[in-house]
Write a protein that holds these residues in place. Structure first.
Motif, PDB file in Angstrom:
ATOM      1  N   ARG A 166       0.821  -1.219   0.000  1.00  0.00           N
ATOM      2  CA  ARG A 166       0.000   0.000   0.000  1.00  0.00           C
ATOM      3  C   ARG A 166       0.852   1.265   0.000  1.00  0.00           C
ATOM      4  N   ASP A 167       2.139   1.120   0.182  1.00  0.00           N
ATOM      5  CA  ASP A 167       3.057   2.255   0.148  1.00  0.00           C
ATOM      6  C   ASP A 167       3.831   2.200  -1.168  1.00  0.00           C
ATOM      7  N   LEU A 168       3.214   2.766  -2.217  1.00  0.00           N
ATOM      8  CA  LEU A 168       3.787   2.705  -3.562  1.00  0.00           C
ATOM      9  C   LEU A 168       4.208   4.096  -4.017  1.00  0.00           C
ATOM     10  N   LEU A 169       5.234   4.137  -4.871  1.00  0.00           N
ATOM     11  CA  LEU A 169       5.702   5.407  -5.423  1.00  0.00           C
ATOM     12  C   LEU A 169       5.952   5.232  -6.912  1.00  0.00           C
ATOM     13  N   PHE A 170       5.375   6.138  -7.706  1.00  0.00           N
ATOM     14  CA  PHE A 170       5.543   6.096  -9.161  1.00  0.00           C
ATOM     15  C   PHE A 170       6.760   6.921  -9.551  1.00  0.00           C
ATOM     16  N   ILE A 171       7.693   6.323 -10.298  1.00  0.00           N
ATOM     17  CA  ILE A 171       8.872   7.030 -10.812  1.00  0.00           C
ATOM     18  C   ILE A 171       8.597   7.352 -12.278  1.00  0.00           C
ATOM     19  N   GLY A 172       8.300   8.604 -12.551  1.00  0.00           N
ATOM     20  CA  GLY A 172       7.904   8.994 -13.894  1.00  0.00           C
ATOM     21  C   GLY A 172       9.075   9.302 -14.812  1.00  0.00           C
ATOM     22  N   GLY A 173       8.733   9.520 -16.080  1.00  0.00           N
ATOM     23  CA  GLY A 173       9.702   9.943 -17.079  1.00  0.00           C
ATOM     24  C   GLY A 173       9.526  11.412 -17.378  1.00  0.00           C
ATOM     25  N   PRO A 174       9.987  11.875 -18.539  1.00  0.00           N
ATOM     26  CA  PRO A 174       9.835  13.285 -18.900  1.00  0.00           C
ATOM     27  C   PRO A 174       8.371  13.718 -18.899  1.00  0.00           C
ATOM     28  N   ALA A 175       8.130  14.939 -18.462  1.00  0.00           N
ATOM     29  CA  ALA A 175       6.752  15.434 -18.343  1.00  0.00           C
ATOM     30  C   ALA A 175       6.052  15.534 -19.695  1.00  0.00           C
ATOM     31  N   ASP A 176       6.819  15.626 -20.785  1.00  0.00           N
ATOM     32  CA  ASP A 176       6.203  15.775 -22.106  1.00  0.00           C
ATOM     33  C   ASP A 176       6.114  14.448 -22.861  1.00  0.00           C
ATOM     34  N   ALA A 177       6.360  13.333 -22.176  1.00  0.00           N
ATOM     35  CA  ALA A 177       6.299  12.018 -22.829  1.00  0.00           C
ATOM     36  C   ALA A 177       4.878  11.475 -22.775  1.00  0.00           C
ATOM     37  N   PRO A 178       4.205  11.295 -23.929  1.00  0.00           N
ATOM     38  CA  PRO A 178       2.814  10.826 -23.918  1.00  0.00           C
ATOM     39  C   PRO A 178       2.654   9.461 -23.260  1.00  0.00           C
ATOM     40  N   ASP A 179       3.571   8.543 -23.510  1.00  0.00           N
ATOM     41  CA  ASP A 179       3.463   7.212 -22.921  1.00  0.00           C
ATOM     42  C   ASP A 179       3.524   7.278 -21.397  1.00  0.00           C
ATOM     43  N   ASP A 180       4.400   8.134 -20.877  1.00  0.00           N
ATOM     44  CA  ASP A 180       4.534   8.270 -19.428  1.00  0.00           C
ATOM     45  C   ASP A 180       3.226   8.760 -18.817  1.00  0.00           C
ATOM     46  N   ALA A 181       2.595   9.718 -19.466  1.00  0.00           N
ATOM     47  CA  ALA A 181       1.334  10.255 -18.951  1.00  0.00           C
ATOM     48  C   ALA A 181       0.262   9.172 -18.880  1.00  0.00           C
ATOM     49  N   GLU A 182       0.185   8.321 -19.914  1.00  0.00           N
ATOM     50  CA  GLU A 182      -0.816   7.256 -19.918  1.00  0.00           C
ATOM     51  C   GLU A 182      -0.523   6.227 -18.827  1.00  0.00           C
ATOM     52  N   ARG A 183       0.742   5.927 -18.629  1.00  0.00           N
ATOM     53  CA  ARG A 183       1.104   4.943 -17.594  1.00  0.00           C
ATOM     54  C   ARG A 183       0.794   5.484 -16.198  1.00  0.00           C
ATOM     55  N   PHE A 184       1.005   6.763 -16.003  1.00  0.00           N
ATOM     56  CA  PHE A 184       0.690   7.363 -14.708  1.00  0.00           C
ATOM     57  C   PHE A 184      -0.815   7.313 -14.452  1.00  0.00           C
ATOM     58  N   LEU A 185      -1.613   7.533 -15.489  1.00  0.00           N
ATOM     59  CA  LEU A 185      -3.068   7.446 -15.340  1.00  0.00           C
ATOM     60  C   LEU A 185      -3.491   6.036 -14.928  1.00  0.00           C
ATOM     61  N   GLY A 186      -2.860   5.012 -15.525  1.00  0.00           N
ATOM     62  CA  GLY A 186      -3.175   3.643 -15.161  1.00  0.00           C
ATOM     63  C   GLY A 186      -2.802   3.341 -13.720  1.00  0.00           C
ATOM     64  N   TYR A 187      -1.653   3.849 -13.286  1.00  0.00           N
ATOM     65  CA  TYR A 187      -1.203   3.698 -11.898  1.00  0.00           C
ATOM     66  C   TYR A 187      -2.215   4.333 -10.941  1.00  0.00           C
ATOM     67  N   CYS A 188      -2.646   5.547 -11.270  1.00  0.00           N
ATOM     68  CA  CYS A 188      -3.600   6.264 -10.415  1.00  0.00           C
ATOM     69  C   CYS A 188      -4.946   5.543 -10.364  1.00  0.00           C
ATOM     70  N   ALA A 189      -5.366   4.961 -11.493  1.00  0.00           N
ATOM     71  CA  ALA A 189      -6.642   4.242 -11.520  1.00  0.00           C
ATOM     72  C   ALA A 189      -6.617   3.056 -10.566  1.00  0.00           C
ATOM     73  N   ALA A 190      -5.479   2.343 -10.526  1.00  0.00           N
ATOM     74  CA  ALA A 190      -5.375   1.196  -9.615  1.00  0.00           C
ATOM     75  C   ALA A 190      -5.391   1.647  -8.161  1.00  0.00           C
ATOM     76  N   LEU A 191      -4.728   2.768  -7.861  1.00  0.00           N
ATOM     77  CA  LEU A 191      -4.758   3.293  -6.501  1.00  0.00           C
ATOM     78  C   LEU A 191      -6.180   3.658  -6.092  1.00  0.00           C
ATOM     79  N   ALA A 192      -6.894   4.335  -6.994  1.00  0.00           N
ATOM     80  CA  ALA A 192      -8.263   4.754  -6.683  1.00  0.00           C
ATOM     81  C   ALA A 192      -9.170   3.549  -6.435  1.00  0.00           C
ATOM     82  N   GLU A 193      -9.012   2.518  -7.243  1.00  0.00           N
ATOM     83  CA  GLU A 193      -9.844   1.318  -7.072  1.00  0.00           C
ATOM     84  C   GLU A 193      -9.579   0.640  -5.734  1.00  0.00           C
ATOM     85  N   ALA A 194      -8.349   0.789  -5.218  1.00  0.00           N
ATOM     86  CA  ALA A 194      -7.994   0.168  -3.939  1.00  0.00           C
ATOM     87  C   ALA A 194      -8.262   1.086  -2.751  1.00  0.00           C
TER      88      ALA A 194
END
Length: 367
Positions: free
Chosen positions: A211-239
């Motif tokens: 339950r103590d997770l940390l997302f290590i992102g990439g460049p702020a302008d990377a489209p793939d990184d943004a989508e992966r962060f959204l998926g990470y956040c969705a899993a946190l919200a569901e839990a």
């Protein structure tokens, strides 16, 4: 000097029409094996070499597709090129420091995409021309490439939208990776980044009780990184876990930068229970530093990546990751270009290729 053989000579020797010779060279799957054998035998006997320029003039096509990628090695000025290898010295013996070489993440990802594109082009009788958007004027390079090919595939965020729209008025354009932007009329081929990261994060929470997770992102302008962060956040919200607005830590997708981030995190004593990295190179950099510091992975920190590069299997523990179909991305882009070349009126398509979560030892799975 002997007369240069022509397609007419080949057709006469093989006992076929020149149209059949052309199909054997461009679309061999459409010709019977016996006829292909006759044509290839005639080509060998005569020493015939097809003229790409002549063929292009006749068909108003070059038979070549263009691929454009961003700078994959950080060199955007000729002055930064490595010194040429010295001539005359055949063997150099040195003591290896054992340091990890600096590997640009793009070279691993794009090499697989290029391979897929080339394979599909070869399968269908086409060729691929590759350009790297270096320097301050990538738009000029892309426009020049577009004038030499029948269709163009570009990596998302590599070329300005207005330049792509201009090019798309003349030849088909496919954008690889990244989400579709409002008003974008290009075909898009991507992978399901959000779903993959959502499933991986949900596994850490549900199956390992983390339950103590940390997302290590990439460049702020990377489209793939943004989508992966959204998926990470969705899993946190569901839990029912707190959902951050932005990644707490960002790198640049490279292994070397990730080592520095890990060293600072260790010095500050701020290790979470799980590190969810936006790509494999970042995860491998963290693993380098954590292992050197004696931190138990996954006992103390579970660690995951995204991409599925082979390097994730060459470390201990092996890296849990989301494998994206990089080769298939290149193949799908070429296939879409071919469809649009045949029918320019096709509606813009958005194709999301599936990904696969690979559970290995770095998250606590016995794989």
């Amino acid at each position: 000097m002997a007369k240069t053989p022509t397609v007419y000579d080949v057709a006469e020797r093989a006992g076929t029409s020149i149209a059949t010779v052309s199909r054997v060279l461009r679309r061999p799957d459409e010709v019977r094996a016996q006829t292909r054998a006759l044509v290839h035998a005639a080509i060998q006997e005569l020493g015939y070499v097809p003229s790409g320029s002549a063929r292009g003039l006749a068909a108003r096509q070059t038979g070549v597709l263009g691929l454009c990628f961003p700078d994959v090695d950080g060199i955007d000025d000729p002055a930064d090129l490595p010194a040429p290898v010295a001539v005359g010295q055949t063997v150099e013996v040195i003591t290896d420091s054992g340091d990890q070489p600096a590997v640009h993440p793009g070279s691993l990802y794009m090499g697989e995409v290029m391979r897929g594109a080339e394979l599909e082009a070869w399968r269908t009788g086409l060729a691929v021309m590759i350009a790297v958007a270096r320097g301050a004027e990538p738009a000029a390079l892309v426009s020049d490439l577009a004038g030499r090919v029948d269709g163009l595939a570009v990596l998302s965020a590599t070329v300005p939208d207005d330049v792509l729209s201009h090019i798309a008025r003349r030849i088909p354009v496919v954008v690889m990776a990244g989400p579709r932007i409002e008003g974008d009329a290009h075909d898009h081929i991507s992978v399901d980044n959000a779903a993959g990261m959502r499933a991986l994060t949900a596994h850490l929470i549900a199956d390992h009780g983390l339950r103590d997770l940390l997302f290590i992102g990439g460049p702020a302008d990377a489209p793939d990184d943004a989508e992966r962060f959204l998926g990470y956040c969705a899993a946190l919200a569901e839990a029912g876990l707190p959902v951050p607005n932005t990644p707490a830590v960002r790198g640049d997708f490279t292994r070397d930068t990730a080592r520095g981030l890990a060293a600072r995190m260790l010095a500050a004593g701020e290790l979470p229970r799980a590190l969810v990295c936006s790509n494999d190179q970042t995860a491998l950099g963290f693993l380098d530093e954590l292992s050197a510091a004696g931190v138990d992975v996954p006992g103390r920190v579970a660690l995951t990546g995204f991409d599925g590069i082979d390097a994730g299997l060459a470390v201990s523990p092996t890296l849990t990751t989301v494998r994206q179909p990089m080769v298939e991305l290149g193949r799908a882009a070429v296939e879409r270009l071919r469809l649009r070349m045949a029918d320019p009126t096709l509606a813009p398509a958005t194709i999301n290729l599936p990904v696969r979560v690979l559970l290995r030892r770095s998250c606590g799975c016995a794989a």
